[in-house]
Design a protein around this motif. Structure first.
Motif, PDB file in Angstrom:
ATOM      1  N   UNK A  63       6.614 -10.441  -6.784  1.00 49.17           N
ATOM      2  CA  UNK A  63       7.171  -9.262  -6.285  1.00 49.17           C
ATOM      3  C   UNK A  63       7.850  -8.299  -6.627  1.00 49.17           C
ATOM      4  N   UNK A  64       7.019  -6.914  -6.575  1.00 48.66           N
ATOM      5  CA  UNK A  64       7.555  -5.763  -6.824  1.00 48.66           C
ATOM      6  C   UNK A  64       8.705  -5.052  -5.724  1.00 48.66           C
ATOM      7  N   UNK A  65       9.442  -5.292  -5.692  1.00 54.97           N
ATOM      8  CA  UNK A  65      10.816  -4.361  -4.429  1.00 54.97           C
ATOM      9  C   UNK A  65      10.015  -2.845  -3.785  1.00 54.97           C
ATOM     10  N   UNK A  66       9.903  -3.146  -2.592  1.00 55.41           N
ATOM     11  CA  UNK A  66       9.172  -1.169  -2.241  1.00 55.41           C
ATOM     12  C   UNK A  66      10.458  -0.172  -2.535  1.00 55.41           C
ATOM     13  N   UNK A  67      10.148   0.822  -1.882  1.00 62.33           N
ATOM     14  CA  UNK A  67      10.635   1.670  -2.041  1.00 62.33           C
ATOM     15  C   UNK A  67      11.835   2.026  -0.573  1.00 62.33           C
ATOM     16  N   UNK A  71       8.584   1.533   5.619  1.00 62.25           N
ATOM     17  CA  UNK A  71       8.840   1.089   6.820  1.00 62.25           C
ATOM     18  C   UNK A  71       7.793   0.300   6.690  1.00 62.25           C
ATOM     19  N   UNK A  72       8.725  -1.245   7.004  1.00 60.75           N
ATOM     20  CA  UNK A  72       8.256  -2.529   6.938  1.00 60.75           C
ATOM     21  C   UNK A  72       8.692  -3.619   8.875  1.00 60.75           C
ATOM     22  N   UNK A  73       8.815  -4.085   8.464  1.00 64.38           N
ATOM     23  CA  UNK A  73       8.657  -5.133   9.626  1.00 64.38           C
ATOM     24  C   UNK A  73      10.095  -4.161  10.696  1.00 64.38           C
ATOM     25  N   UNK A  74       9.795  -4.621  11.693  1.00 63.71           N
ATOM     26  CA  UNK A  74      11.143  -3.586  13.109  1.00 63.71           C
ATOM     27  C   UNK A  74      12.226  -4.992  13.369  1.00 63.71           C
ATOM     28  N   UNK A  75      13.510  -4.207  12.958  1.00 61.08           N
ATOM     29  CA  UNK A  75      14.215  -5.182  13.551  1.00 61.08           C
ATOM     30  C   UNK A  75      15.074  -4.758  14.271  1.00 61.08           C
ATOM     31  N   UNK A  76      15.559  -4.998  15.390  1.00 66.17           N
ATOM     32  CA  UNK A  76      16.735  -5.211  16.645  1.00 66.17           C
ATOM     33  C   UNK A  76      18.518  -5.328  15.789  1.00 66.17           C
TER      34      UNK A  76
END
Length: 228
Positions: A63-67, A71-76
């Motif tokens: 798994x290569x870390x994204x930049x 924009x991935x999963x949201x977080x509150x």
């Protein structure tokens, strides 16, 4: 009189436009071999890529870390004392072009204080079957309660599992935070929270949780952070 004006304009004496100057490009024209290869110069990047080795990511085994700005999963998010940043204003739901967000606000009370101020997000859902990850929801949020993480592994076997509830999106408690609900820091208003003047739980908040929820798992760490 009109005939004289027309004759004078036709003769170039009065009001005749100046002749345009010939166009001269600022960049010098190529000559010789450069002029011959100019039509295919635009394929330089394509031709150079044809001779480079192909890089294949061995996902999911590697798994290569994204930049960082992916924009991935949201977080509150939460404030440093543990209260939630979401105030249930529903601006994110209004800004969503895919109608993927559902928010239902509710009133805070002295015994159920989940966020600073009067309101909090009682229900918060994001339908990832609709979400296009455009980021307009995080731009609309007035309290920076909603952000986007680097988590991109959102596939699931069922459609119902792709609807994330509030407990799935709420950020976990950091070290020293106190789980909500609990009162705000004494002597503060919601604007003090928005300005970042609250840096962590205080003894009064710890005492309140110790009285009403003595078995809360966040209480020991929050007591240490508050100097208890």
């Amino acid at each position: 009189m009109a005939d004289e004006i027309i004759r004078s304009q036709g003769a170039g004496e009065v009001g005749s436009p100046a002749a345009p100057e010939p166009y001269e490009p600022l960049r010098p024209a190529k000559k010789g071999l450069g002029e011959l290869l100019a039509p295919v110069a635009g394929f330089g990047v394509t031709l150079s890529s044809m001779f480079k080795p192909t890089v294949t990511e061995q996902y999911p085994f590697e798994k290569v870390p994204p930049k960082p700005r992916f924009h991935g999963r949201h977080q509150l998010n939460r404030y440093p004392d543990g209260l939630e940043k979401c105030i249930g204003c529903e601006l994110c739901a209004w800004a969503c072009p895919a109608d993927a967000i559902l928010v239902e606000g509710a009133d805070n009370s002295p015994d159920e204080q989940f966020s600073p101020g009067e309101r909090y997000g009682r229900v918060y859902q994001i339908n990832y079957l609709r979400c296009i990850f455009c980021g307009l929801c995080i731009e609309a949020c007035p309290t920076r309660a909603l952000t986007m993480t680097n988590d991109f592994e959102l596939a699931g076997p069922t459609r119902a599992g792709m609807i994330y509830e509030k407990q799935d999106l709420l950020a976990p408690l950091a070290e020293g935070m106190l789980a909500a609900p609990h009162p705000m820091v004494p002597g503060t208003e919601d604007t003090d929270y928005y300005r970042g003047e609250v840096t962590g739980p205080v003894p009064e908040q710890v005492d309140w949780v110790a009285r009403w929820r003595p078995e809360d798992p966040s209480l020991p760490a929050a007591s240490t952070a508050a100097g208890r």
